[in-house]
Design a protein around this motif. Structure first.
Motif, PDB file in Angstrom:
ATOM      1  N   ARG A 125       0.833  -1.207   0.000  1.00 33.75           N
ATOM      2  CA  ARG A 125       0.000   0.000   0.000  1.00 33.75           C
ATOM      3  C   ARG A 125       0.864   1.252   0.000  1.00 33.75           C
ATOM      4  O   ARG A 125       1.805   1.370   0.779  1.00 33.75           O
ATOM      5  N   GLU A 126       0.524   2.190  -0.893  1.00 30.23           N
ATOM      6  CA  GLU A 126       1.147   3.508  -0.904  1.00 30.23           C
ATOM      7  C   GLU A 126       0.078   4.534  -0.536  1.00 30.23           C
ATOM      8  O   GLU A 126      -1.058   4.454  -1.012  1.00 30.23           O
ATOM      9  N   VAL A 127       0.426   5.468   0.303  1.00 28.51           N
ATOM     10  CA  VAL A 127      -0.527   6.487   0.768  1.00 28.51           C
ATOM     11  C   VAL A 127      -0.698   7.550  -0.315  1.00 28.51           C
ATOM     12  O   VAL A 127       0.278   8.146  -0.773  1.00 28.51           O
ATOM     13  N   GLY A 128      -1.939   7.784  -0.709  1.00 31.49           N
ATOM     14  CA  GLY A 128      -2.206   8.763  -1.756  1.00 31.49           C
ATOM     15  C   GLY A 128      -2.399  10.173  -1.240  1.00 31.49           C
ATOM     16  O   GLY A 128      -2.126  11.150  -1.944  1.00 31.49           O
ATOM     17  N   PHE A 129      -2.865  10.291   0.022  1.00 26.02           N
ATOM     18  CA  PHE A 129      -3.176  11.606   0.577  1.00 26.02           C
ATOM     19  C   PHE A 129      -2.759  11.669   2.038  1.00 26.02           C
ATOM     20  O   PHE A 129      -2.871  10.692   2.769  1.00 26.02           O
ATOM     21  N   ASP A 130      -2.313  12.855   2.461  1.00 20.09           N
ATOM     22  CA  ASP A 130      -1.889  13.060   3.849  1.00 20.09           C
ATOM     23  C   ASP A 130      -2.963  13.703   4.713  1.00 20.09           C
ATOM     24  O   ASP A 130      -2.927  13.585   5.929  1.00 20.09           O
ATOM     25  N   THR A 131      -3.896  14.403   4.093  1.00 24.14           N
ATOM     26  CA  THR A 131      -4.872  15.165   4.871  1.00 24.14           C
ATOM     27  C   THR A 131      -6.298  14.828   4.441  1.00 24.14           C
ATOM     28  O   THR A 131      -6.544  14.403   3.301  1.00 24.14           O
ATOM     29  N   ASP A 132      -7.230  15.056   5.352  1.00 25.05           N
ATOM     30  CA  ASP A 132      -8.644  14.847   5.042  1.00 25.05           C
ATOM     31  C   ASP A 132      -9.101  15.805   3.948  1.00 25.05           C
ATOM     32  O   ASP A 132      -9.943  15.451   3.113  1.00 25.05           O
ATOM     33  N   ALA A 133      -8.566  17.022   3.959  1.00 25.79           N
ATOM     34  CA  ALA A 133      -8.986  18.013   2.967  1.00 25.79           C
ATOM     35  C   ALA A 133      -8.684  17.560   1.547  1.00 25.79           C
ATOM     36  O   ALA A 133      -9.521  17.697   0.647  1.00 25.79           O
ATOM     37  N   THR A 134      -7.509  16.982   1.339  1.00 25.16           N
ATOM     38  CA  THR A 134      -7.159  16.522  -0.010  1.00 25.16           C
ATOM     39  C   THR A 134      -7.921  15.243  -0.377  1.00 25.16           C
ATOM     40  O   THR A 134      -8.258  15.032  -1.540  1.00 25.16           O
ATOM     41  N   ARG A 135      -8.197  14.414   0.611  1.00 29.72           N
ATOM     42  CA  ARG A 135      -9.019  13.227   0.342  1.00 29.72           C
ATOM     43  C   ARG A 135     -10.433  13.644  -0.065  1.00 29.72           C
ATOM     44  O   ARG A 135     -11.046  13.029  -0.939  1.00 29.72           O
ATOM     45  N   ILE A 136     -10.945  14.680   0.568  1.00 29.67           N
ATOM     46  CA  ILE A 136     -12.286  15.169   0.226  1.00 29.67           C
ATOM     47  C   ILE A 136     -12.307  15.694  -1.201  1.00 29.67           C
ATOM     48  O   ILE A 136     -13.260  15.457  -1.953  1.00 29.67           O
ATOM     49  N   ARG A 137     -11.261  16.406  -1.603  1.00 31.23           N
ATOM     50  CA  ARG A 137     -11.193  16.904  -2.982  1.00 31.23           C
ATOM     51  C   ARG A 137     -11.159  15.746  -3.976  1.00 31.23           C
ATOM     52  O   ARG A 137     -11.728  15.829  -5.062  1.00 31.23           O
ATOM     53  N   PHE A 138     -10.469  14.667  -3.595  1.00 26.94           N
ATOM     54  CA  PHE A 138     -10.433  13.484  -4.452  1.00 26.94           C
ATOM     55  C   PHE A 138     -11.828  12.879  -4.583  1.00 26.94           C
ATOM     56  O   PHE A 138     -12.278  12.535  -5.688  1.00 26.94           O
ATOM     57  N   ALA A 139     -12.536  12.759  -3.460  1.00 22.99           N
ATOM     58  CA  ALA A 139     -13.910  12.234  -3.482  1.00 22.99           C
ATOM     59  C   ALA A 139     -14.814  13.133  -4.318  1.00 22.99           C
ATOM     60  O   ALA A 139     -15.691  12.650  -5.044  1.00 22.99           O
ATOM     61  N   ASP A 140     -14.597  14.438  -4.235  1.00 22.40           N
ATOM     62  CA  ASP A 140     -15.387  15.378  -5.038  1.00 22.40           C
ATOM     63  C   ASP A 140     -15.132  15.167  -6.524  1.00 22.40           C
ATOM     64  O   ASP A 140     -16.052  15.286  -7.349  1.00 22.40           O
ATOM     65  N   ALA A 141     -13.880  14.863  -6.877  1.00 23.03           N
ATOM     66  CA  ALA A 141     -13.551  14.616  -8.282  1.00 23.03           C
ATOM     67  C   ALA A 141     -14.275  13.375  -8.803  1.00 23.03           C
ATOM     68  O   ALA A 141     -14.743  13.342  -9.950  1.00 23.03           O
ATOM     69  N   LEU A 142     -14.377  12.343  -7.965  1.00 18.76           N
ATOM     70  CA  LEU A 142     -15.101  11.130  -8.357  1.00 18.76           C
ATOM     71  C   LEU A 142     -16.579  11.440  -8.544  1.00 18.76           C
ATOM     72  O   LEU A 142     -17.205  10.985  -9.515  1.00 18.76           O
ATOM     73  N   ALA A 143     -17.148  12.210  -7.619  1.00 19.96           N
ATOM     74  CA  ALA A 143     -18.562  12.566  -7.723  1.00 19.96           C
ATOM     75  C   ALA A 143     -18.808  13.428  -8.952  1.00 19.96           C
ATOM     76  O   ALA A 143     -19.819  13.286  -9.644  1.00 19.96           O
ATOM     77  N   ARG A 144     -17.880  14.307  -9.241  1.00 21.43           N
ATOM     78  CA  ARG A 144     -18.010  15.194 -10.400  1.00 21.43           C
ATOM     79  C   ARG A 144     -18.033  14.395 -11.695  1.00 21.43           C
ATOM     80  O   ARG A 144     -18.814  14.664 -12.599  1.00 21.43           O
TER      81      ARG A 144
END
Length: 275
Positions: A125-144
């Motif tokens: 496993r490699e970590v893709g994100f360090d913060t919740d804020a960037t993970r949320i932006r990633f989730a937003d991109a999927l929803a978009r």
């Protein structure tokens, strides 16, 4: 194994999160045809690695067979110009990681597949994100990518595409036009009585950032937006509301106005033909 007994991979997957990835699998399985027996014909697409796009809760849960699978997308390398478009939101079929395996590596949301969790448990496993804020932006991109509203083609091609070009060109300018569009948080559009009707009355709602964050006064924003909307050549079957647009903050917008309008995702609007 009993229904309440944890599978061997359950403990390992507790560490995995949406946006984590592996580079130990360098391909993704896709289908590019059907055989004479009717079965799909798989083909291996090249990838730098695979990133988990399933929600974190779906990754760590286990139970019945429906919970034994996760969805992953391909990691690919793109050039600098393409990366700039991704970062500016102009290439929404791709999105970025906070900690990619290498420069210019992005997530290709057009190439996804499902794998068993036991497969994921056997790779590093490699970590893709360090913060919740960037993970949320990633989730937003999927929803978009998968949740955008589909406006009628003629409206997208002859109204939104033309407006998108004007907005994009103005947004990067250090001028009243640029300040006006940088003061707009979201663009929403309503179609009455509905978008499938033979005659549709269209209203634009430009949702502003909070008053304290406005880069220019409302009257100037209204002037800029009004000038651009006046240049629209409305296709047959569509006409503007009177007035054709409204400037509002989120606090000023009613729940009814929000629910009866759809957000315009400028990154998904095609450029006019030949433009």
């Amino acid at each position: 194994m009993g229904s309440d007994e944890a599978p061997a991979w359950a403990g390992i997957l507790r560490e995995w999160r949406q946006g984590d990835y592996t580079v130990e699998i360098d391909h993704i399985l896709l289908a590019n045809g059907r055989g004479e027996d009717g079965f799909l014909e798989p083909v291996a697409g090249t990838a730098i690695g695979l990133v988990v796009i399933s929600q974190t809760c779906d990754v760590v849960n286990y139970g019945n067979s429906d919970k034994e699978w996760v969805t992953v997308a391909a990691l690919i390398k793109i050039d600098e110009a393409q990366l700039t478009n991704v970062q500016r939101g102009r290439a929404p079929t791709w999105t970025t990681l906070e900690r990619p395996p290498a420069e210019n590596v992005v997530v290709n949301l057009n190439q996804i597949m499902t794998i068993h969790k036991s497969v994921l448990a056997k790779v590093r496993r490699e970590v893709g994100f360090d913060t919740d804020a960037t993970r949320i932006r990633f989730a937003d991109a999927l929803a978009r990518k998968h949740g955008r509203f589909a406006f009628p083609d003629v409206f997208s091609e002859q109204v939104l595409s033309d407006l998108r070009k004007r907005v994009t060109e103005a947004h990067k300018k250090d001028s009243d036009q640029g300040k006006a569009y940088r003061s707009i948080f979201s663009t929403r559009v309503s179609g009455a009585p509905n978008w499938d009707n033979a005659e549709v009355t269209v209203g634009f709602r430009f949702v502003l950032v909070p008053e304290a964050e406005l880069q220019i006064e409302r009257s100037k924003i209204s002037e800029v937006v009004g000038t651009h909307l006046q240049k629209i050549k409305w296709p047959e079957g569509f006409k503007p509301e009177n007035p054709p647009f409204v400037l509002q903050t989120e606090d000023e917008m009613s729940a009814k106005e929000w629910l009866e309008s759809q957000e315009v995702d400028w990154g998904f609007i095609s450029w006019p033909s030949g433009g």
